[in-house]
Motif scaffolding. Structure first.
Motif, PDB file in Angstrom:
ATOM      1  N   ASP A 337       0.826  -1.209   0.000  1.00  0.00           N
ATOM      2  CA  ASP A 337       0.000   0.000   0.000  1.00  0.00           C
ATOM      3  C   ASP A 337       0.859   1.258   0.000  1.00  0.00           C
ATOM      4  O   ASP A 337       0.519   2.257  -0.646  1.00  0.00           O
ATOM      5  CB  ASP A 337      -0.928   0.005   1.214  1.00  0.00           C
ATOM      6  N   MET A 338       1.990   1.232   0.696  1.00  0.00           N
ATOM      7  CA  MET A 338       2.888   2.386   0.708  1.00  0.00           C
ATOM      8  C   MET A 338       3.537   2.595  -0.660  1.00  0.00           C
ATOM      9  O   MET A 338       3.902   3.723  -1.015  1.00  0.00           O
ATOM     10  CB  MET A 338       3.979   2.193   1.758  1.00  0.00           C
ATOM     11  N   ALA A 339       3.684   1.515  -1.442  1.00  0.00           N
ATOM     12  CA  ALA A 339       4.322   1.633  -2.760  1.00  0.00           C
ATOM     13  C   ALA A 339       3.487   2.467  -3.710  1.00  0.00           C
ATOM     14  O   ALA A 339       4.025   3.140  -4.593  1.00  0.00           O
ATOM     15  CB  ALA A 339       4.564   0.238  -3.340  1.00  0.00           C
ATOM     16  N   GLY A 340       2.150   2.402  -3.570  1.00  0.00           N
ATOM     17  CA  GLY A 340       1.295   3.293  -4.350  1.00  0.00           C
ATOM     18  C   GLY A 340       0.704   2.657  -5.583  1.00  0.00           C
ATOM     19  O   GLY A 340      -0.378   2.083  -5.546  1.00  0.00           O
ATOM     20  N   THR A 341       1.412   2.693  -6.705  1.00  0.00           N
ATOM     21  CA  THR A 341       0.847   2.292  -7.997  1.00  0.00           C
ATOM     22  C   THR A 341       0.720   0.776  -8.093  1.00  0.00           C
ATOM     23  O   THR A 341       1.444   0.038  -7.411  1.00  0.00           O
ATOM     24  CB  THR A 341       1.740   2.791  -9.142  1.00  0.00           C
ATOM     25  N   PRO A 342      -0.156   0.287  -8.974  1.00  0.00           N
ATOM     26  CA  PRO A 342      -0.268  -1.167  -9.178  1.00  0.00           C
ATOM     27  C   PRO A 342       1.062  -1.806  -9.577  1.00  0.00           C
ATOM     28  O   PRO A 342       1.389  -2.901  -9.116  1.00  0.00           O
ATOM     29  CB  PRO A 342      -1.313  -1.286 -10.286  1.00  0.00           C
ATOM     30  N   SER A 343       1.820  -1.100 -10.416  1.00  0.00           N
ATOM     31  CA  SER A 343       3.105  -1.648 -10.832  1.00  0.00           C
ATOM     32  C   SER A 343       4.059  -1.748  -9.656  1.00  0.00           C
ATOM     33  O   SER A 343       4.774  -2.747  -9.485  1.00  0.00           O
ATOM     34  CB  SER A 343       3.722  -0.773 -11.925  1.00  0.00           C
ATOM     35  N   ALA A 344       4.092  -0.714  -8.811  1.00  0.00           N
ATOM     36  CA  ALA A 344       4.975  -0.742  -7.641  1.00  0.00           C
ATOM     37  C   ALA A 344       4.534  -1.826  -6.662  1.00  0.00           C
ATOM     38  O   ALA A 344       5.367  -2.476  -6.023  1.00  0.00           O
ATOM     39  CB  ALA A 344       4.994   0.627  -6.965  1.00  0.00           C
TER      40      ALA A 344
END
Length: 906
Positions: A337-344
């Protein structure tokens, strides 16, 4: 160190204690040489236990000074590791007062109360509290603690303990006192105290629940500027747990303390988390992107334990995954969740799976294979394993997959409603998730699903897909198997959730409709395999398709689907699931590596189709840089070894190095492009976008330097060396150093010297310096054997010490666990070094020694003559009579797991 015959503890023998301890009043007079501990324990008889039992309190390396029961003397005796009161006072409850002395400065095992850097620190999980005072040191005995700390104020101005600060007072003779009270009952393994000269970063917050709290991160003087990221991670963790699971901070304050001597990564003691400095201290100049991510993950993990581990804890240590597997899953979700984007998010999941495959899959196939919930142990410290943690997290992830995100939240709510304040089992958790989701696949198959807790080994999922054009159907047949493991010859079918989709040649994700269904249900779904073999028939499939199975690794299994290169290239180019897209690229590389290893080719030849596929990924206009770096990184030597029946680490190393060189040469222009296009010139941020660009740029630099060494081109070697000298942050500086060392460049030595001179006073950075050299790739041909010579020389370096766990792990662990070709030498010198270090460490710190010992878990998979040489080294360690239980258990299991292969074949 504990000596004597090993006692096997078995899960089936669990019995509730004959007595409970309800309240604990502890007083510490802190002194490095002789700390006096006084405890007043309010003890109650367990009415459900057989009457007439003796009270047996655990204790190790304690000097007993006094024992009183309700203020009167009481007769007692000693058994190994226990204080026994055969005739406790007659009432159902009584107060037991114990006074004892301990010597923290002599505690090199770092378990219990010990000194580090002039301060006092504790580590009580799993059984360290018994090294502080006599107690019922087991997780199902939960008590309310009140603790008074007294110490010299000048030397130890900060006195911390669990819970809330009640009072602080000045004492005579320059001493002071602090009293702490923890209102929440907890087992003794969650006890913590700190007495040291520290400074703190503080932050006051107000949670969604409307309560104010004080957050504090304590470090030694001079390190305060490296705590901002840890504090930010803590604040993010508090906010996330409240938003995602409705779990609020429950104490007035939450404290993190960093210490340089620590056996683990961190410890979730109630309200007072004690951390290895590695997972607290970070600045752009001294920490890499991976260090920043590690801090965020570990801070989150330990904070999330406040509810999943502290408020609800384990009934016994066999249930360790109840708290650890669940909390690893929670910290993985937090990081995603902290990564943000779907790719991340996909990159985070790939990283998780790489860790699972690097550590847990080999464990499942080796001497220490055990279920997520073990059936027996000799030393519980040996079961803080990848199986309990990472595979345990995968079991929780499968539950979440089977009930859905909202269903999992309902299950968590029910779990806390039922069990808050209790010590429970893995069964209790699984039952709560299932009961909150009646009608789900988990609820319908709960008894069978719990085989994931009971059976060791990694199952294999076999898949075969057949397309029938006339009927426009695609039949997918799934079959599961699981090889025998120690103590478990026969395995029963698991419940395996298989997230999947179908991809056609144009990259379309086809609607999925099973023949018994009235309409499609989207382009991705979860098939649930419960039998040994099941067939799933999809209708209205208007073209040939490639099955994309186990998306996101929806179950911790091996997949054998028989896809050829064309099918894998189709998934690499078109799969809508980023994980399986990465997996296709890894499998393409792995197939080529295994073929070269098997045929002992003089040169590992990369075909143009593979090179073109890698070029297409590298040059792709929309894929994230972090994802590209993962696809273009070849499978590790250890992972390749896991696919081989007879392992030749030297051959695997040669093949991988040859393939690295070929990729470096054949994509040379592309690597230059990647290097130039992915430089980060704005201010440093350890976020997914920036760190991905740096990761790809550093991969490009490694390949450019490797090619430069092969072609004797000084330009890229010089550029890497200059980056070591003047990079603005550690990720790029260390990436350049890795490039030079990994390519055996002439400038590697001056670069290492320059790096050390820059960071000689920073212990964590010097750990990296040691580790990099221990894990440097062994040269091919001339120069082979140089890594062990360097490791031995580094042990004489003024900065090296066996007594610091981080330093021992960085050099000895890096070599024995992280450098298979250098370790598994034909002359057995690596094994002799391993045996010497295990024995040497065992006399100082058995926990660290046992972790080094596990480098030989899979020795019986080695090709001869390595196998015989490894066995002799293990037997040499086993012959030492004074081995700790920690090491004895590891060594014994290694020898028991491996009969003579020729005799077995006969």
């Amino acid at each position: 160190m504990r000596e004597g015959p090993a006692t096997v503890i078995r899960r089936e023998d669990y019995q509730a204690p004959a007595f409970w301890i309800r309240t604990v009043d502890l007083t510490f007079d802190l002194d490095p040489a002789k700390t006096i501990v006084t405890s007043k324990l309010r003890i109650e008889r367990n009415p459900n236990a057989p009457q007439g039992q003796a009270l047996k309190l655990d204790g190790e390396e304690l000097t007993l000074l006094r024992v009183l029961a309700d203020g009167d003397s009481v007769s007692f005796r000693h058994e190994p590791g226990q204080l026994v009161i055969d005739n406790p006072p007659a009432p159902d409850s009584f107060t037991l007062e114990i006074r004892n002395a301990i010597a923290p400065e002599k505690n090199s095992a770092l378990s219990g109360l010990y000194t580090s850097g002039g301060g006092f620190f504790t580590q009580c999980e799993a059984e360290g509290f018994r090294r502080i005072t006599y107690f019922l040191d087991r997780p199902d005995v939960m008590a309310v603690f009140t603790v008074t700390l007294r110490a010299d104020k000048h030397k130890y101005p900060v006195l911390l303990c669990n819970g809330n600060l009640v009072e602080q007072t000045e004492l005579d003779h320059g001493r002071h006192c602090a009293k702490w009270h923890d209102p929440f009952p907890k087992p003794s393994y969650l006890f913590a105290l700190v007495g040291a000269d520290l400074v703190a970063r503080e932050q006051r917050i107000r949670t969604r629940a409307g309560k104010d709290h004080l957050l504090q991160v304590y470090v030694r003087r001079g390190d305060l500027d490296k705590t901002e990221h840890a504090m930010n991670s803590l604040m993010a963790s508090v906010a996330w747990d409240e938003a995602r699971f409705g779990l609020s901070l429950d104490l007035e304050r939450f404290m993190i303390v960093a210490v340089g001597d620590f056996n683990m990564g961190a410890m979730e003691n109630k309200g007072l988390n004690i951390f290895n400095t590695k997972y607290v201290l970070a600045s752009p100049a001294t920490a890499t992107d991976q260090d920043f991510f590690g801090i965020e993950s570990v801070v989150g993990h330990e904070y999330f334990h406040n509810w999943t581990g502290n408020r609800i804890t384990c009934r016994d240590w066999f249930q360790l995954s109840l708290k650890e597997g669940l909390t690893v899953y929670r910290d993985q979700e937090f990081s995603a969740d902290m990564a943000g984007t779907p790719s991340a998010r996909a990159v985070r999941r790939i990283d998780d799976v790489r860790g699972l495959r690097a550590a847990q899959f080999p464990e499942d196939a080796g001497a220490m294979a055990h279920p997520v919930r073990p059936d027996s142990y000799v030393e519980i410290n040996n079961f803080y394993t990848a199986t309990v943690y990472e595979k345990g997290a995968e079991v929780v992830r499968m539950m979440a997959t089977l009930v859905g995100r909202d269903g999992f939240r309902r299950g968590m709510d029910l779990y806390f409603q039922r069990h808050d304040g209790q010590a429970v089992t893995c069964d209790d958790f699984a039952q709560a998730i299932a009961d909150a989701n009646p009608g789900s696949a988990l609820s319908a198959n709960l008894a069978q699903f719990k085989r994931w807790y009971a059976q060791a080994g990694t199952p294999t999922l076999h898949a075969e897909g057949i397309y029938d054009a006339p009927t426009q159907t695609f039949t997918l047949t799934l079959r599961q198997t699981c090889a025998p493991s120690p103590g478990q010859a026969e395995k029963h079918p698991y419940v395996i959730p298989v997230a999947m989709g179908l991809v056609d040649a144009e990259g379309r994700a086809l609607p999925l409709q099973l023949e018994e269904e009235d309409a499609p249900t989207g382009t991705e779904r979860v098939l649930v395999l419960t039998d040994g073999v099941q067939a799933f028939r999809f209708v209205n499939i208007d073209a040939e398709v490639v099955p994309s199975l186990l998306r996101g690794l929806s179950a911790p299994v091996h997949l054998r689907d028989g896809l050829d290169d064309a099918a894998l290239l189709q998934l690499l180019n078109h799969d809508h699931d980023p994980f399986n897209r990465w997996e296709a690229g890894q499998r393409l590389a792995l197939n080529r590596m295994l073929q070269a290893v098997e045929h002992r080719a003089a040169e590992a030849v990369l075909d143009e189709a593979f090179v073109a596929a890698m070029r297409a990924v590298l040059r792709h206009p929309t894929l994230d840089a972090a994802f590209k770096e993962l696809v273009l990184t070849l499978p590790s030597e250890s992972y390749v070894a896991e696919q081989c029946a007879s392992v030749d680490p030297q051959r695997i190393h040669v093949v991988r190095e040859l393939m690295r060189r070929q990729l470096a040469a054949r994509l040379h222009a592309d690597w230059i492009w990647a290097w130039e296009q992915h430089q980060v010139r704005e201010g440093y941020r350890p976020d997914a976008q920036q760190s991905g660009r740096r990761a790809l740029a550093n991969l490009a630099l490694r390949n450019l330097v490797l090619h430069a060494v092969e072609t004797a081109d000084p330009v890229w070697q010089g550029r890497a060396y200059q980056r070591v000298k003047d990079a603005a942050q550690m990720t790029d500086r260390f990436g350049a150093l890795e490039a030079l060392v990994g390519a055996h460049a002439q400038l590697a030595e001056p670069a290492l010297a320059h790096f050390h001179a820059l960071f000689a006073d920073d212990a964590l950075v010097i750990d990296k310096w040691f580790s990099l050299q221990a894990m440097a790739p062994e040269p091919i041909g001339e120069g082979a054997g140089q890594v062990l010579r360097r490791v031995k020389a580094l042990m004489q370096h003024p900065d090296f010490t066996l007594k610091n766990p981080n330093r021992a792990r960085s050099l000895i662990g890096g070599f024995c666990h992280g450098n298979p070709a250098a370790f598994h030498r034909a002359d057995a010198a690596g094994y002799i070094y391993w045996a010497d270090r295990v024995l040497e460490l065992d006399a100082i710190n058995p926990q660290i020694a046992s972790r080094i010992a596990r480098a030989m878990d899979r020795w019986n998979h080695l090709a001869e003559p390595l196998r015989s040489a490894a066995r002799e080294a293990i037997k040499r360690v086993a012959a030492k009579p004074e081995l700790s239980p920690d090491v004895r258990e590891i060594i014994t299991k290694a020898l028991e797991s491996s009969p003579d292969p020729l005799a077995a074949a006969a």
